[in-house]
Design an enzyme around this catalytic site. Structure first.
Site, PDB file in Angstrom:
ATOM      1  CD  GLU A  56       7.816 100.720 -20.701  1.00  0.00           C
ATOM      2  OE1 GLU A  56       6.677 100.754 -21.183  1.00  0.00           O
ATOM      3  OE2 GLU A  56       8.100  99.976 -19.732  1.00  0.00           O
TER       4      GLU A  56
ATOM      5  CB  CYS B 225       3.737  93.942 -19.522  1.00  0.00           C
ATOM      6  SG  CYS B 225       1.932  94.158 -19.513  1.00  0.00           S
TER       7      CYS B 225
ATOM      8  CG  HIS C  89       4.419  99.079 -19.086  1.00  0.00           C
ATOM      9  ND1 HIS C  89       4.952  98.638 -20.274  1.00  0.00           N
ATOM     10  CD2 HIS C  89       3.255  98.397 -18.927  1.00  0.00           C
ATOM     11  CE1 HIS C  89       4.150  97.738 -20.818  1.00  0.00           C
ATOM     12  NE2 HIS C  89       3.106  97.579 -20.017  1.00  0.00           N
TER      13      HIS C  89
END
Length: 375
Positions: A349, A263, A347
């Protein structure tokens, strides 16, 4: 109690107060996720923003103390169609309204969120104010117009940690909670905290990393003195271009240690490599963004939260675009030809998901392993 949401362009929405009583200013954006509101509330990347949820009912599974992504909520305000007053979930410890009150977050509910989102899509993200104190539309609109824009502001200093700390918590497991030492720590990783999410740290630990988190302003020489096998560049809020100190540190680290960015970390890596960034009209925020990989043309459904993007035309010949957003063709990933460094805009995760891109943590491990063998 009545509340009002006013945008800088004069559009006004009337609703009822949610969370803390007061007045708050920020850039009004929207997130299309159907679940994960607790992770959104505690994602430091939302610092300076008033977040609108497009899903009509928010708060139905309550709030628990395990799923937070940082030490506190950092967003400026919260907008929903309907906040559930009676959550139902075995892990829930309090309601959305109670949680917002507890953390001093001003919100509004009962407005036409569909109309608001359509307006933002047409006119672009812009400053706004939620107020349960001043209900005069002209007054609140005037305040929104005077509010400082996100462009050019360094919001990272508002969310980063004060001092380095060690992280040893892995991923959550049913019946056991967050696991520790799930794998032997084979690699020493230093993670820059530009507004880092805890689930990133958990994924690094689960992949076999010994993780030390450092403040955003930590000099590159101090990081190298820790003798890391790799350096992680975290997510974070706002405009990447004013974060000059981070760009300079990344430039110093390039070629000396493997780098992985997510990001804001992706944008900062691009800037350190000589690229440019620009502000998107209304950003990418949600859990349903389609991204195509350049190598095998496979598509990943990804979670995203950003208002700025890397300019593809500004990337040098030494940088390869590895991922592309299929909605607007913006850059979603890059890698260096001759330097061990790569990054993604989305993202991998993401909790609660999707998890299509979780393999990227193993890619970071493989990169560190390769560099260790060649050392």
């Amino acid at each position: 109690m009545k509340a009002i949401l006013a945008l800088a362009d004069g559009r006004v929405f009337h609703g009822t107060a949610l969370g803390a009583t007061g007045e708050t200013t920020g850039e009004v954006v929207f997130n299309t996720s159907m679940t994960g509101y607790q992770e959104i509330l505690t994602d430091p990347s939302y610092c300076g923003e008033i977040v609108t949820m497009t899903y009509p009912q928010i708060g139905n599974y309550g709030i628990n103390l395990e799923d937070v992504e940082s030490r506190q909520p950092f967003l400026s305000g919260f907008v929903v169609k309907e906040a559930c007053d009676f959550p139902s979930n075995w892990r829930s410890s309090l309601s959305l309204d109670a949680y917002l009150k507890e953390n001093g977050i001003v919100g509004i509910q009962g407005i036409d969120t569909r109309a608001l989102v359509r307006h933002i899509r047409d006119k672009g993200a812009q400053n706004g104010i939620i107020s349960s104190l001043d209900l005069d539309p002209e007054s609140v609109v005037a305040k929104a117009r005077k509010a400082p824009p996100l462009v050019g502001r360094d919001l990272v200093r508002e969310v980063t940690c004060d001092k380095p700390y060690h992280w040893d918590e892995g991923l959550w497991n049913l019946g056991e909670g967050y696991l520790k030492n799930v794998k032997p720590s084979r690699f020493r990783v230093v993670a820059y905290d530009f507004g880092i999410k805890r689930n990133i740290l958990r994924n690094l630990v689960a992949a076999g990393c010994d993780v030390t988190v450092v403040p955003a302003t930590t000099p590159a020489e101090d990081v190298l003195a820790m003798n890391p096998d790799g350096v992680f560049l975290s997510n974070g809020p706002g405009d990447p271009e004013p974060i000059v100190y981070a760009q300079e540190n990344i430039r110093e680290l390039l070629g000396k240690v493997p780098l992985f960015g997510i990001c804001l970390g992706h944008q900062l890596l691009a800037l350190a490599l000589g690229g440019k960034t620009f502000k998107l009209k209304f950003g990418h925020r949600g859990g349903n963004q389609p991204v195509q990989r350049s190598d095998d043309r496979r598509v990943e459904i990804t979670a995203q939260n950003h208002g700025f993007a890397v300019d593809a035309e500004s990337l040098s010949d030494g940088v390869i675009q590895t991922h592309t957003n299929l909605n607007d063709n913006t850059v979603e990933g890059l890698t260096c030809r001759d330097i061990p460094a790569f990054s993604v805009q989305y993202h991998p995760e993401a909790s609660p998901g999707p998890h299509d891109a979780a393999y990227l943590f193993e890619r970071f491990i493989a990169m560190m392993e390769k560099e260790k063998k060649h050392a």
